[in-house]
Design a protein around this motif. Structure first.
Motif, short mmCIF file in Angstrom:
data_model
loop_
_atom_site.label_atom_id
_atom_site.label_comp_id
_atom_site.label_asym_id
_atom_site.label_seq_id
_atom_site.Cartn_x
_atom_site.Cartn_y
_atom_site.Cartn_z
N THR A 236 5.36 24.64 32.48
CA THR A 236 4.85 25.84 33.12
C THR A 236 5.94 26.48 33.98
OG1 THR A 236 2.62 24.91 33.20
CG2 THR A 236 3.08 26.76 34.66
N VAL A 237 6.14 27.78 33.78
CA VAL A 237 7.11 28.52 34.60
C VAL A 237 6.37 29.12 35.79
CG1 VAL A 237 8.81 30.38 34.67
CG2 VAL A 237 8.52 29.03 32.58
N ASN A 238 6.57 28.52 36.96
CA ASN A 238 5.96 29.03 38.18
C ASN A 238 7.02 29.08 39.28
OD1 ASN A 238 6.33 26.34 38.87
ND2 ASN A 238 4.18 25.79 38.59
N ARG B 106 17.53 19.44 29.94
CA ARG B 106 17.16 19.09 28.56
C ARG B 106 16.30 17.83 28.50
NH1 ARG B 106 23.39 19.82 26.56
NH2 ARG B 106 23.50 22.09 26.76
N GLU B 107 16.37 17.02 29.56
CA GLU B 107 15.57 15.80 29.59
C GLU B 107 14.08 16.09 29.74
OE1 GLU B 107 17.00 12.81 32.34
OE2 GLU B 107 19.04 13.60 32.23
N LEU B 108 13.75 17.28 30.24
CA LEU B 108 12.35 17.60 30.51
C LEU B 108 11.64 18.11 29.26
CD1 LEU B 108 12.72 19.41 33.95
CD2 LEU B 108 11.94 17.08 33.53
N GLY B 109 10.31 17.98 29.25
CA GLY B 109 9.51 18.43 28.11
C GLY B 109 8.98 17.25 27.32
N GLY B 110 8.42 17.54 26.16
CA GLY B 110 7.88 16.47 25.32
C GLY B 110 6.38 16.37 25.42
N ASP B 111 5.88 15.20 25.05
CA ASP B 111 4.43 15.01 24.93
C ASP B 111 3.70 14.88 26.26
OD1 ASP B 111 4.70 15.09 22.19
OD2 ASP B 111 4.93 12.91 22.00
N ARG C 45 3.04 16.35 32.90
CA ARG C 45 4.44 16.13 32.56
C ARG C 45 5.27 16.03 33.84
NH1 ARG C 45 3.03 20.21 28.75
NH2 ARG C 45 3.32 19.53 26.58
N PRO C 46 6.36 15.28 33.81
CA PRO C 46 7.30 15.34 34.94
C PRO C 46 7.83 16.76 35.08
CG PRO C 46 7.78 13.47 33.50
CD PRO C 46 6.78 14.31 32.79
N ARG C 47 7.97 17.22 36.31
CA ARG C 47 8.37 18.61 36.56
C ARG C 47 9.81 18.75 37.02
NH1 ARG C 47 3.33 20.31 40.23
NH2 ARG C 47 4.54 22.21 40.55
N THR C 48 10.48 17.63 37.24
CA THR C 48 11.90 17.65 37.58
C THR C 48 12.60 16.51 36.84
OG1 THR C 48 11.81 16.10 39.46
CG2 THR C 48 11.31 18.43 39.92
N VAL D 260 7.71 19.08 44.65
CA VAL D 260 6.93 19.99 43.80
C VAL D 260 5.72 20.55 44.52
CG1 VAL D 260 7.69 18.98 41.62
CG2 VAL D 260 5.69 18.02 42.77
N ARG D 261 5.64 20.36 45.83
CA ARG D 261 4.59 20.99 46.62
C ARG D 261 5.03 22.41 46.97
NH1 ARG D 261 3.10 16.06 50.79
NH2 ARG D 261 2.19 14.66 49.23
N HIS D 262 4.38 23.00 47.95
CA HIS D 262 4.72 24.35 48.41
C HIS D 262 6.21 24.44 48.71
CE1 HIS D 262 4.75 27.94 50.97
NE2 HIS D 262 3.54 28.22 50.48
#
Length: 322
Positions: free
Chosen positions: A70-72, A92-97, A109-112, A298-300
């Motif tokens: 998600t792009v936020n 590139r490590e991010l993404g996937g199932d 998903r992990p966000r960082t 990943v909070r505010h």
């Protein structure tokens, strides 16, 4: 004045990149001192600022979005900081199932990159220590990995615990019986489990003893087999407590210990067991110590700024005392 053009894959991708009221693009414009507009099925970058950096950030965000992320506001802040540091290739490590699906149907998903390496460490090691500031997802991701292991039948029980150490309050002054007094300390663990299982399944698993949420003192004298055990707020354990906890590990079990060593609530005379454990366990095979940074918050957005401000303040105090 220079210009750059970045083609988009689809109108939907463009919409995701610009965000609500163009909020995402506003961040890019401010960060790189450029003007960004939608043109001819893509994005045009104009200005005397860092157009190369803006282009790299937009291309990185496009790849980030294509992998299901998600792009936020948080994502834009994170990606632009990686670009500024010249390490955007790590994205590139991010993404996937993803790790698991929550009760509401959301894919978690992990966000960082730091979060991704943390979940990989949990997957590959029997014991993991997750050390870092508030808001980095240490506990939430550990619970998600526990739920994943449970759903894959790798473990039979999820046990979550934390020390009932006061942050400026005294247990004795809280109303109710012992369970009522310790529940506020365990609330973050309950919240994470509610998200994963839903209230009904959570209650059923609690009743059957499949999920156990309890103060650390309740772990003494037990051997925990085929369980995923999470110790939260471990910076508030004593040396004796964390040693006791670590030696509860049974066959086919996994442990995750989380904590923030900048927020120790123990009396000044007591040393943090987590600080000691980091030193004692370093280099032992099948135990990994993972450190989060403020980039993983990943909070505010203000949480990240607050952490940086305190780090700067404490560095200044250390220099002055030196």
């Amino acid at each position: 004045m220079s210009e750059k053009f970045v083609p988009a894959d689809s109108p939907e991708q463009l919409s995701a990149l610009f965000g609500q009221l163009d909020g995402n693009i506003g961040r890019i414009q401010k960060e790189f001192n450029v003007t960004v507009v939608s043109r001819d099925g893509g994005i045009k970058i104009i200005g005397d600022g860092d157009t190369d950096g803006a282009e790299r950030a937009l291309r990185a965000l496009m790849e980030f979005e294509k992998k299901g992320n998600t792009v936020n506001e948080q994502a834009v802040r994170y990606v632009t900081s990686m670009v500024t540091d010249g390490i955007e290739q790590e994205l590139r490590e991010l993404g996937g199932d993803g790790i698991c699906v929550t009760a509401s149907g959301k894919i978690l998903r992990p966000r960082t990159v730091g979060q991704k390496r943390y979940t990989d460490a949990i997957k590959d090691n029997t014991i993991v220590l997750g050390i870092g500031p508030a808001g980095t997802g240490k506990t939430y991701l550990a619970v998600a990995m526990a739920v994943k292991a449970f759903r894959e039948h790798k473990i039979k029980k999820i046990i979550l615990t934390r020390p009932a150490v006061e942050a400026g309050e005294k247990l004795g002054f809280l109303p109710g019986d012992l369970q009522d007094k310790v529940d506020p300390y365990l609330r973050p663990l309950y919240d994470a489990l509610f998200d994963m299982f839903g209230a009904e399944s959570f209650a059923r698993y609690m009743e059957k003893g499949i999920i156990e949420v309890a103060p650390l003192a309740y772990m003494r004298g037990r051997t925990l087999d085929e369980a995923f055990i999470i110790l939260d707020e471990a910076q508030n354990t004593t040396s004796e407590q964390i040693k006791m906890f670590l030696t509860r590990l049974g066959n086919e079990s996994r442990m995750v210990i989380t904590g923030d060593i900048t927020q120790i609530d123990l009396p000044d005379s007591r040393k943090s067991g987590l600080v000691e454990a980091i030193k004692v366990l370093k280099g032992i095979e099948d135990i990994e110590i993972h450190r989060f940074t403020e980039k993983d918050v990943v909070r505010h957005r203000l949480v990240q700024d607050i952490i940086k401000a305190y780090e700067k303040y404490n560095e200044g105090r250390t220099k002055n005392h030196g």
